[in-house]
Structures are given as structure tokens and as C-alpha cells.
Scaffold this motif. Structure first.
Motif, PDB file in Angstrom:
ATOM      1  N   SER A  78       0.830  -1.209   0.000  1.00 41.53           N
ATOM      2  CA  SER A  78       0.000   0.000   0.000  1.00 41.53           C
ATOM      3  C   SER A  78       0.863   1.257   0.000  1.00 41.53           C
ATOM      4  O   SER A  78       0.499   2.269  -0.612  1.00 41.53           O
ATOM      5  N   ALA A  79       2.015   1.200   0.661  1.00 45.64           N
ATOM      6  CA  ALA A  79       2.942   2.331   0.656  1.00 45.64           C
ATOM      7  C   ALA A  79       3.523   2.555  -0.739  1.00 45.64           C
ATOM      8  O   ALA A  79       3.723   3.698  -1.173  1.00 45.64           O
ATOM      9  N   THR A  80       3.785   1.464  -1.455  1.00 50.32           N
ATOM     10  CA  THR A  80       4.288   1.577  -2.819  1.00 50.32           C
ATOM     11  C   THR A  80       3.234   2.197  -3.731  1.00 50.32           C
ATOM     12  O   THR A  80       3.537   3.069  -4.554  1.00 50.32           O
ATOM     13  N   ALA A  81       1.973   1.763  -3.567  1.00 49.82           N
ATOM     14  CA  ALA A  81       0.885   2.355  -4.336  1.00 49.82           C
ATOM     15  C   ALA A  81       0.741   3.840  -4.009  1.00 49.82           C
ATOM     16  O   ALA A  81       0.522   4.674  -4.894  1.00 49.82           O
ATOM     17  N   LEU A  87       5.935   4.095   7.039  1.00 53.28           N
ATOM     18  CA  LEU A  87       5.800   4.591   8.412  1.00 53.28           C
ATOM     19  C   LEU A  87       4.336   4.848   8.747  1.00 53.28           C
ATOM     20  O   LEU A  87       3.848   4.471   9.831  1.00 53.28           O
ATOM     21  N   LEU A  88       3.610   5.460   7.827  1.00 54.63           N
ATOM     22  CA  LEU A  88       2.189   5.734   8.052  1.00 54.63           C
ATOM     23  C   LEU A  88       1.396   4.436   8.200  1.00 54.63           C
ATOM     24  O   LEU A  88       0.503   4.330   9.047  1.00 54.63           O
ATOM     25  N   GLY A  89       1.753   3.449   7.380  1.00 52.47           N
ATOM     26  CA  GLY A  89       1.055   2.172   7.448  1.00 52.47           C
ATOM     27  C   GLY A  89       1.258   1.454   8.761  1.00 52.47           C
ATOM     28  O   GLY A  89       0.299   0.961   9.380  1.00 52.47           O
ATOM     29  N   PHE A  90       2.508   1.392   9.219  1.00 55.23           N
ATOM     30  CA  PHE A  90       2.780   0.702  10.482  1.00 55.23           C
ATOM     31  C   PHE A  90       2.186   1.458  11.673  1.00 55.23           C
ATOM     32  O   PHE A  90       1.727   0.851  12.647  1.00 55.23           O
ATOM     33  N   SER A  91       2.170   2.792  11.596  1.00 59.26           N
ATOM     34  CA  SER A  91       1.556   3.561  12.684  1.00 59.26           C
ATOM     35  C   SER A  91       0.051   3.297  12.734  1.00 59.26           C
ATOM     36  O   SER A  91      -0.543   3.224  13.821  1.00 59.26           O
ATOM     37  N   TYR A  92      -0.553   3.135  11.572  1.00 62.12           N
ATOM     38  CA  TYR A  92      -1.982   2.825  11.513  1.00 62.12           C
ATOM     39  C   TYR A  92      -2.274   1.428  12.059  1.00 62.12           C
ATOM     40  O   TYR A  92      -3.228   1.226  12.821  1.00 62.12           O
ATOM     41  N   VAL A  93      -1.424   0.479  11.696  1.00 62.20           N
ATOM     42  CA  VAL A  93      -1.607  -0.891  12.183  1.00 62.20           C
ATOM     43  C   VAL A  93      -1.472  -0.943  13.701  1.00 62.20           C
ATOM     44  O   VAL A  93      -2.210  -1.670  14.380  1.00 62.20           O
TER      45      VAL A  93
END
Length: 246
Positions: free
Chosen positions: A176-179, A199-205
Motif C-alpha cells: 500500500s505504501a508503494t501504491a 511509516l504511516l502504514g505501520f503507525s496505523y496498524v
């Protein structure tokens, strides 16, 4: 995602130009920086409203999330509760984001990565910077509030959480970060965008609350915008600086 991308293009490339033309604007280049910033704000508002509507319509009556996950939500409750306090993870992400971007820039520099053509994500904003409050406020609303709200809803709230149905969460975060990076159409900034998206993805998870990546994303964009305005106020031509890569 295809429906959202199509709506984004239709609003930005078809609807917005038609509205501007109907308003009597025939020569965009002759507009003041403030007028251009207002148009950018209006366009972002339209893209946000339409984009969120498309995502909600796509979700419809089914739940795209794995049963064990409690994602795709925005809640102001329990900002510092353990282990999911959304504000705790947001503050940590705000502290880490400069380091993540800096390390990424260093790595790609040593690796010899050099994108051919294209522009950076800040170039478009740099061209319409004017040292007045209305311009700054308009661009801040776009980059610090509306864009993070829309992009985090699409790429973290929708894409990331849907991907977790078919792959491990870390893989979903990176994909999703690549997209997210590719969607900005900025080869020059692609590594940094993917790093920030990760970073945004892992913070969301970790927080399972969209407020976390929205705040981190908005804070990063706001700081970058403010720095550009500060440089302009000190006499620096930020457009030339960005185009030279310095």
C-alpha cells in the motif's frame, strides 16, 4: 481503487477546468498566487468529497476487513491508552518521520538512484507560493488537512486493510505504501514517499485508528510547506532550489 483513481482524474482534469472556464478564467497563468491557491483548495475539496463518496459506495454493505482486525475507523477516544493510543503513535510517528525520510534520502543517494524527468511533490506548491496569509492558509488546508484526510482514507483505511485479507500485514503495509508513492507521479521523490507511506502504514496498524497516520501525514506536509514559505521570505527562489535538487 480503480473507481477512486478514475474519479480523482475526472475531477482534476475534467470537472475543475470546466468550472474554472465557466467562472470566466481564460488564462490561468495571469492569476495571482492567491487566486491560484484558492483554485487548488477548491479542487482539493471536490476531490476529497468525491473520493470519499466513491470509497464508501465501493464498500457498500460488506465489510472488507479481516474479522480479527478493527481497522478503518476514526475515533477521538483514548488517545494515550495502551497499547493502541492513537495520539501516542501519532507523536512517535511525527518524531520518526524526519529520520525515516533522511535515512531514505541518504541510502538512495549512495545507491545512485536518479529519476529521469518528472517533478517533485513540492514543486507544484512552490510555483504558487506568495508571502501573504490567504495563500498560506489555502495551501495549508490542502496539504496539511484535506490531502492527508483523503490519502490516508484511501491508501491506509481502504487499500491496506483490504490487502490484509490476502497477505500478511507487513506485506500489505509495504504494498500500500508503494501504491501511495506511485500515485503521486513523482519519480524523483518515489523512495521517500514509499518510506513515508510505510511509516504511516505501520503507525496505523499499531493504533488501528486513521487519526494516527492523518496527523503524521498532515504534520509532515505542514512543516514542509512552512519551510518553503520561510525560505521564500528569506529571499530564496524555492522553485529553482527544488529543480536543482539542492
Amino acid at each position: 481503487m480503480g473507481a477512486w483513481a478514475l474519479s480523482f482524474l475526472l475531477v482534476g482534469l475534467v470537472l475543475a477546468p470546466l468550472v474554472v472556464k465557466a467562472a470566466g478564467v481564460t488564462n490561468y497563468s495571469r492569476l495571482t498566487a492567491t487566486d491560484k491557491s484558492f483554485l487548488v483548495l477548491a479542487n482539493q475539496v471536490a476531490e476529497t468529497v468525491v473520493g470519499i463518496a466513491v470509497i464508501k459506495r465501493t464498500i457498500g454493505g460488506f465489510d472488507p476487513l479481516p474479522e480479527e482486525a478493527d481497522l478503518f475507523k476514526t475515533s477521538w477516544r483514548e488517545p494515550f491508552s495502551k497499547p493502541r493510543g492513537w495520539l501516542t503513535w501519532a507523536l512517535l510517528g511525527m518524531v520518526l518521520s524526519p529520520a525515516v525520510i533522511g535515512i531514505t534520502v541518504t541510502i538512495v543517494s549512495y545507491a545512485g538512484y536518479e529519476a529521469v524527468g518528472g517533478q517533485g511533490t513540492a514543486d507544484g506548491v512552490a510555483r504558487i507560493i506568495s508571502l501573504d496569509l490567504p495563500t498560506y492558509a489555502s495551501l495549508l488546508a490542502v496539504t496539511g488537512i484535506l490531502a492527508p484526510f483523503l490519502e490516508e482514507t484511501v491508501f491506509r483505511g481502504f487499500l491496506l486493510t483490504t490487502l490484509t485479507k490476502w497477505m500478511p500485514t507487513p506485506a500489505a503495509v509495504v504494498l500500500s505504501a508503494t501504491a501511495f508513492g506511485l500515485a503521486h507521479l513523482s519519480p524523483r521523490d518515489l523512495p521517500q514517499l514509499i518510506a513515508l507511506g510505510t511509516l504511516l502504514g505501520f503507525s496505523y496498524v499499531r493504533s488501528r485508528n486513521l487519526l494516527t497516520p492523518m496527523i503524521i501525514h498532515g504534520a509532515w506536509n505542514s512543516v514542509v510547506l512552512t519551510v518553503l514559505f520561510a525560505l521564500t521570505a528569506s529571499g530564496v527562489n524555492v522553485s529553482e532550489m527544488l529543480s536543482s535538487g539542492s
